[in-house]
Design an enzyme around this catalytic site. Sequence first.
Site, mmCIF file in Angstrom:
data_model
loop_
_atom_site.group_PDB
_atom_site.id
_atom_site.type_symbol
_atom_site.label_atom_id
_atom_site.label_comp_id
_atom_site.label_asym_id
_atom_site.label_seq_id
_atom_site.Cartn_x
_atom_site.Cartn_y
_atom_site.Cartn_z
ATOM 1 N N CYS A 166 -5.347 4.824 -3.344
ATOM 2 C CA CYS A 166 -5.788 3.386 -3.146
ATOM 3 C C CYS A 166 -6.829 2.786 -3.616
ATOM 4 O O CYS A 166 -6.763 1.846 -4.676
ATOM 5 C CB CYS A 166 -5.854 3.084 -1.764
ATOM 6 S SG CYS A 166 -4.468 4.112 -0.828
ATOM 7 N N ASP A 173 1.018 -1.170 0.168
ATOM 8 C CA ASP A 173 -0.064 0.040 -0.064
ATOM 9 C C ASP A 173 0.879 1.217 0.014
ATOM 10 O O ASP A 173 1.709 1.355 1.046
ATOM 11 C CB ASP A 173 -0.880 -0.025 1.272
ATOM 12 C CG ASP A 173 -2.158 0.704 1.253
ATOM 13 O OD1 ASP A 173 -2.137 1.870 0.673
ATOM 14 O OD2 ASP A 173 -3.351 0.406 1.615
ATOM 15 N N ASP A 174 0.561 2.053 -1.073
ATOM 16 C CA ASP A 174 1.663 3.311 -1.146
ATOM 17 C C ASP A 174 3.074 3.227 -1.173
ATOM 18 O O ASP A 174 3.839 4.106 -0.605
ATOM 19 C CB ASP A 174 1.376 4.003 -0.054
ATOM 20 C CG ASP A 174 0.113 4.858 0.191
ATOM 21 O OD1 ASP A 174 -0.748 4.936 -0.703
ATOM 22 O OD2 ASP A 174 -0.220 5.517 1.001
ATOM 23 N N ASP A 222 -0.388 -0.554 -4.760
ATOM 24 C CA ASP A 222 -1.644 0.266 -5.345
ATOM 25 C C ASP A 222 -1.374 1.557 -5.993
ATOM 26 O O ASP A 222 -1.557 1.950 -7.174
ATOM 27 C CB ASP A 222 -2.646 0.522 -4.588
ATOM 28 C CG ASP A 222 -2.330 1.020 -3.046
ATOM 29 O OD1 ASP A 222 -1.190 1.411 -3.006
ATOM 30 O OD2 ASP A 222 -3.055 0.911 -2.225
ATOM 31 N N ASN A 223 -0.389 2.397 -5.578
ATOM 32 C CA ASN A 223 0.048 3.692 -6.067
ATOM 33 C C ASN A 223 1.528 3.933 -5.321
ATOM 34 O O ASN A 223 1.754 3.501 -4.464
ATOM 35 C CB ASN A 223 -0.984 4.819 -6.014
ATOM 36 C CG ASN A 223 -1.260 4.799 -4.428
ATOM 37 O OD1 ASN A 223 -2.256 4.284 -4.117
ATOM 38 N ND2 ASN A 223 -0.530 5.407 -3.627
#
Length: 575
Positions: free
Chosen positions: A83, A29-30, A328-329
């Site tokens: 997200c 995540d991130d 996700d990003n």
Amino acid sequence: MKIASWMLLLFGAVLASPQKPNILIILTDDQDLHMNSMDYMPLVKVGGVMNKIPYVRYADESQKYITDEGVTLQNHYCTVAVCCPSRATLWTGHAAHNTNVTDVIPPYGGWPKVVQRGWNDNYLPVWLQKAGYNTYYTGKLWNYLHTDNYNRPPINGFNGSEILIDPWTYQYYEPHLTRNGRPPQSYSGQYSTDLIKQKALGFLEEAVSHQAPWFLTAAPIGPHAEIVVNRRDHSIDTTFPQAAQRHAHLFNDYKIPRDSSFNAKTLGAVSWIKSLQELNDTVIGYNYEFQRARLRALQAVDELVEALVQKLDDEGVLNNTYIFYTTDNGFHISQHRMVPGKSCGYETDIHIPLVVRGPGIEKSVTLDAVTSHIDIAPTILSLVGTPKQLDGKVIPLTGPTSHNFTSEHAAVEFWGYGDTEGDFATGKQLNNTYKGLRLTGQGYSLYYSVWCTNEVEYYDIKQDPGQMNNLASPASNQSDYILFNRPLSQVIPRLNALLMVLKTCKVTNLEGALDASYDQFFRSQPLVTYSACEMGYIRSAEGTSRWNVYDGTKESSVDSEWHPLHYGNDWSLFT
Ligand SMILES: *[C@@H]1O[C@H](CO)[C@@H](O)[C@H](O)[C@H]1NC(C)=O
Ligand SMILES: *[C@@H]1O[C@H](CO)[C@@H](O)[C@H](O)[C@H]1NC(C)=O
Ligand SMILES: *[C@@H]1O[C@H](CO)[C@@H](O)[C@H](O)[C@H]1NC(C)=O
Ligand SMILES: *[C@@H]1O[C@H](CO)[C@@H](O)[C@H](O)[C@H]1NC(C)=O
Ligand SMILES: *[C@@H]1O[C@H](CO)[C@@H](O)[C@H](O)[C@H]1NC(C)=O
Ligand SMILES: *[C@@H]1O[C@H](CO)[C@@H](O)[C@H](O)[C@H]1NC(C)=O
Ligand SMILES: *[C@@H]1O[C@H](CO)[C@@H](O)[C@H](O)[C@H]1NC(C)=O
């Protein structure tokens, strides 16, 4: 005798029938690429800077890795840098303007929006079950999946699931999981990523106990910031991600790499970014510590990867399993003077890790083709032998075509606000709606975007990797800029027209698109413009929805109306 030979035949047939491959996805995540976070995961990627830093333990030759065992897609992008919208593109294979999941919370995004748009019944795990797969998921799935709505409707598509529930999703020592739709159970005091590891190992054990091929996703929250929701007024507090105790002492001397964008102002910056002030030493020091905390939080993810790979090996199924490692990003901290956050079109936020290993994939190779998150679902469906027409394309990971595979663009989009995180957060940065085009090919690397303020950005990343000189702004240094023999005054409108036509088709070659023979076709295109900065995808704010489709003669064109669910088709405009 008769029976025995019949049995032998049957047995032989069972042995010979190729078992469909299993799919394991590890989704962080991130996670940034820009600040080299992958180099701090020695069990995922051997040879990073970790090999030079005293650490608890190094991977050794006998262990199984991801990067050294597979392909690194070094030009991989998310198409929407936050997200929930990004996860929607990942799990559906559709661009965000087609999912219309554009925020982390309602009305424009989050779990309720996923349900409302029908994606809970129409996404990768559901398609894989139809293809005969047993499917499992543990960790973070959607945002805004909370105590009151986690089972309304039931989460579809999984034979087994242990999913993190709000308001505790981002509290590293306060995980609550709903198992197969049952009321959330508290694991207060346990470290979230370690818990997700245990759950994933449990599902793996179950998966291999069945005959059918399986799909498993482990989606730990690391290295996302810790978020505590104030239950009284629902305000939120974001702070450093928490590490497992055993990693809390690491990286005390780490500093964020000082590239050209570090705490610097882009010439011709746009929208809210143009008014950012230089960060003082207090904020810079805080930002360093923020990234240290992220790297510490990633260590438990690194160990999760090792545990899963070893388990696959122990079960004898490693050689029939594709493992995808991605996030996700991306994330920025201090670049362009920004406090911690995502949601921008800069490389920091959209350029992300993707590494894949599995049967037929060459070891330790890199692929230059531009790929994006909308390609993941079509690629997996193709690997398991049930291809499906989606917005994304199939990335040929195996076989001889993978070397010849070229692809030059990713279409980037965003709606709403840019969030800011940490002690120096400045709330929601409005006017953060834009469409972007990331183009990389032989001899060039570009980013073009149009904002809802109608400001335009154009960076030549090959000569300006930090994206410090916005060539589309009069404030920039544009002296003698030429691209493929075209002056800036011709390049910029051509990119705008490309952004428009990319709503349906794919550019395979920018040089071709700049060829003079297409001039008339492109001149006839309406331009991408906005009439307002909306918080979601409001069509009336985004200019015309009609544009011209190239009909093959280079001069003439036909008018076409765009429909949100008109999928990108396979023909290429310029080959
Ligand atoms: C996307 O969703 C929002 C919120 O539900 C809605 O207002 C908007 O019209 C939708 N956009 C399109 C193009 O369907
Ligand atoms: C997994 O779920 C699918 C869809 O409901 C079902 O067909 C299949 O039998 C299930 N697998 C197992 C092992 O129960
Ligand atoms: C540094 O900047 C922050 C954020 O603007 C501010 O709160 C703080 O007071 C500043 N510190 C100093 C020493 O100027
Ligand atoms: C995969 O590994 C298993 C167990 O080590 C072995 O029996 C099998 O032959 C291998 N299959 C292939 C295709 O290499
Ligand atoms: C791939 O490219 C090579 C040259 O680099 C060529 O010889 C080969 O035929 C191509 N293969 C395919 C499948 O296009
Ligand atoms: C957003 O952009 C508009 C111009 O389109 C401008 O008038 C407005 O002040 C901006 N709002 C913010 C919060 O920056
Ligand atoms: C910016 O200016 C410098 C000279 O100061 C020049 O060398 C450089 O090429 C310019 N960059 C662009 C993109 O025109």
